[in-house]
Design a protein around this motif. Structure first.
Motif, short mmCIF file in Angstrom:
data_model
loop_
_atom_site.label_atom_id
_atom_site.label_comp_id
_atom_site.label_asym_id
_atom_site.label_seq_id
_atom_site.Cartn_x
_atom_site.Cartn_y
_atom_site.Cartn_z
N PRO A 9 -46.93 -42.59 31.74
CA PRO A 9 -45.65 -42.37 32.42
C PRO A 9 -45.27 -40.89 32.39
O PRO A 9 -45.33 -40.26 31.33
CB PRO A 9 -44.66 -43.21 31.60
CG PRO A 9 -45.35 -43.58 30.34
CD PRO A 9 -46.81 -43.54 30.62
N LYS A 13 -48.26 -38.70 38.50
CA LYS A 13 -48.96 -39.54 39.49
C LYS A 13 -48.20 -39.55 40.83
O LYS A 13 -48.79 -39.36 41.88
CB LYS A 13 -49.11 -40.99 38.97
CG LYS A 13 -49.85 -41.09 37.64
CD LYS A 13 -50.02 -42.53 37.18
CE LYS A 13 -48.73 -43.25 36.86
NZ LYS A 13 -47.98 -42.71 35.70
N THR A 15 -45.87 -37.46 41.91
CA THR A 15 -45.82 -36.10 42.47
C THR A 15 -47.12 -35.78 43.22
O THR A 15 -47.11 -35.31 44.35
CB THR A 15 -45.64 -35.07 41.32
OG1 THR A 15 -44.40 -35.35 40.66
CG2 THR A 15 -45.66 -33.64 41.83
N THR A 31 -46.80 -49.25 42.60
CA THR A 31 -46.25 -50.55 42.20
C THR A 31 -44.86 -50.37 41.59
O THR A 31 -43.99 -51.23 41.76
CB THR A 31 -47.19 -51.29 41.22
OG1 THR A 31 -47.70 -50.36 40.26
CG2 THR A 31 -48.32 -51.95 41.97
N GLY A 32 -44.63 -49.23 40.92
CA GLY A 32 -43.29 -48.97 40.38
C GLY A 32 -42.26 -48.91 41.51
O GLY A 32 -41.19 -49.54 41.43
N ARG A 36 -39.21 -51.49 42.11
CA ARG A 36 -37.81 -51.02 42.15
C ARG A 36 -37.15 -51.43 43.47
O ARG A 36 -35.98 -51.79 43.49
CB ARG A 36 -37.74 -49.50 41.95
CG ARG A 36 -37.82 -49.09 40.47
CD ARG A 36 -37.64 -47.60 40.27
NE ARG A 36 -38.77 -46.84 40.77
CZ ARG A 36 -39.91 -46.65 40.09
NH1 ARG A 36 -40.05 -47.14 38.87
NH2 ARG A 36 -40.91 -45.97 40.63
N VAL A 59 -44.64 -55.55 33.77
CA VAL A 59 -44.39 -56.76 34.56
C VAL A 59 -45.69 -57.59 34.57
O VAL A 59 -46.78 -57.03 34.42
CB VAL A 59 -43.94 -56.34 35.98
CG1 VAL A 59 -43.80 -57.54 36.90
CG2 VAL A 59 -42.63 -55.56 35.91
N VAL A 64 -47.64 -58.47 39.94
CA VAL A 64 -48.07 -57.16 40.45
C VAL A 64 -49.32 -57.32 41.33
O VAL A 64 -49.41 -56.69 42.40
CB VAL A 64 -48.32 -56.20 39.28
CG1 VAL A 64 -48.72 -54.85 39.79
CG2 VAL A 64 -47.08 -56.07 38.42
N TYR A 86 -51.15 -48.50 39.40
CA TYR A 86 -51.86 -49.79 39.46
C TYR A 86 -53.34 -49.48 39.66
O TYR A 86 -53.65 -48.62 40.48
CB TYR A 86 -51.33 -50.63 40.62
CG TYR A 86 -52.08 -51.95 40.79
CD1 TYR A 86 -51.63 -53.10 40.17
CD2 TYR A 86 -53.25 -52.02 41.56
CE1 TYR A 86 -52.33 -54.30 40.30
CE2 TYR A 86 -53.94 -53.21 41.69
CZ TYR A 86 -53.47 -54.34 41.07
OH TYR A 86 -54.16 -55.52 41.19
N GLN A 92 -55.73 -56.49 35.70
CA GLN A 92 -55.41 -55.95 37.03
C GLN A 92 -56.62 -55.20 37.60
O GLN A 92 -56.90 -55.27 38.80
CB GLN A 92 -54.21 -55.00 36.96
CG GLN A 92 -52.89 -55.69 36.66
CD GLN A 92 -51.71 -54.72 36.55
OE1 GLN A 92 -51.78 -53.58 37.01
NE2 GLN A 92 -50.63 -55.19 35.95
N TYR A 137 -38.38 -34.53 41.83
CA TYR A 137 -37.97 -33.21 41.33
C TYR A 137 -37.79 -33.25 39.82
O TYR A 137 -37.89 -34.31 39.19
CB TYR A 137 -36.63 -32.81 41.98
CG TYR A 137 -36.73 -32.66 43.48
CD1 TYR A 137 -37.26 -31.51 44.05
CD2 TYR A 137 -36.33 -33.69 44.33
CE1 TYR A 137 -37.37 -31.38 45.42
CE2 TYR A 137 -36.45 -33.58 45.71
CZ TYR A 137 -36.97 -32.42 46.25
OH TYR A 137 -37.09 -32.28 47.60
N ASP A 163 -34.96 -46.28 33.46
CA ASP A 163 -35.93 -46.32 32.35
C ASP A 163 -36.36 -44.93 31.89
O ASP A 163 -37.20 -44.80 31.02
CB ASP A 163 -37.16 -47.17 32.74
CG ASP A 163 -37.89 -46.65 33.98
OD1 ASP A 163 -37.32 -45.80 34.70
OD2 ASP A 163 -39.03 -47.09 34.22
N VAL A 205 -52.78 -28.64 39.70
CA VAL A 205 -53.25 -30.01 39.52
C VAL A 205 -53.73 -30.57 40.86
O VAL A 205 -54.79 -31.19 40.95
CB VAL A 205 -52.15 -30.92 38.90
CG1 VAL A 205 -52.63 -32.37 38.80
CG2 VAL A 205 -51.74 -30.41 37.52
#
Ligand code: AP5
Ligand code: ZN
Length: 216
Positions: A9, A13, A15, A31-32, A36, A59, A64, A86, A92, A137, A163, A205
């Motif tokens: 987290p 990812k 960005t 998936t997040g 949401r 979850v 998922v 994911y 998964q 951001y 979260d 990156v």
């Protein structure tokens, strides 16, 4: 290009996925974000996922896997996609392998963003996103060019995630190391893993991911 972005987290990812969408003209499947959206719309999936997400736990695989399977059938995914967040468990990973095999569309690469824990906590604590387009951001690392105005869409509405606090982040990191980190060995064994230094600045990156993908 069919790609997985793997990482803890706050690793970057989302960005990087937003940049790869433009570079490779393929959609980002987060998936997040999908979960949401389901929470916000008050769907059955959203009702089941909300408390789990607020606590920083994962979850269930069934929920998922189903939302990803449905999304992969949509027209814009037929020429490639970026899976962001994911798969996140070995179950998964097995499921997505089977899904893609059925469609005869195997993965091209798995990019693992490597970032130290202290930096992850700092990154999520300062994160905010555009409420209109989802551009990501950070209070100190990446502010909009004009204060209070989204670079991508011009919106002046921003939001923060429930979260993204230190306590929930500890649970999210625990879940990552227990459930998701084993995927690094899983994809390495398949010869698909492309580790990238996620501690570098955002542009560097992106360049490292591009050169990893061009060579894969
Ligand atoms: P999800 O939304 O996937 O969250 P996450 O994996 O915790 O990842 P984040 O979105 O927090 O971080 P990111 O890596 O995208 O970083 P970002 O680019 O924003 O999942 C949320 C929840 O949904 C889970 O906890 C779970 O409950 C559920 N869920 C989702 N998928 C699931 C699944 N498959 N199975 C089960 N449950 C699932 O960057 C973070 C910040 O850092 C930003 O502010 C950014 O500006 C900044 N930043 C980015 N890159 C850099 C850099 N290189 N240098 C400095 N700052 C940077
Ligand atoms: Zn925007």
């Amino acid at each position: 290009m069919r790609l997985i972005l793997l990482g803890p987290p706050g690793a970057g990812k989302g960005t990087q996925a937003q940049r790869l969408v433009k570079l490779y003209d393929i959609p980002q499947l987060s998936t997040g974000d999908m979960l949401r959206a389901a929470v916000q719309q008050g769907t059955e999936v959203g009702r089941r996922a909300k408390a789990v997400m607020d606590a920083g736990e994962l979850v269930s695989d069934d929920i998922v896997n189903q939302i990803v399977s449905d999304r992969l059938d949509e027209a814009d995914c037929q020429n490639g996609f970026i899976l962001d967040g994911y798969p996140r468990t070995l179950a998964q990973a097995d499921r997505v392998d089977a899904m893609l095999q059925e469609k005869d569309k195997p993965l091209d690469a798995v990019v693992e963003l490597r970032v130290e824990d202290d930096a992850l906590v700092e990154r999520v604590s300062g994160r905010f996103t555009c409420a209109n387009c989802g551009a990501v951001y950070h209070d100190t690392q990446k502010q909009p060019q004009t204060e209070g105005v989204c670079d991508a869409c011009g919106s002046t509405e921003f939001k923060r995630r429930a979260d993204d606090n230190a306590e929930t982040m500890r649970t999210r990191l625990r879940a990552y190391y227990k459930e998701t980190a084993p995927l690094i060995g899983y994809y390495h064994a398949k010869g698909m893993l492309q580790p990238v230094d996620g501690m570098a600045d955002i542009d560097e990156v992106t360049m490292a991911i591009q050169s990893a993908l061009d060579g894969s």
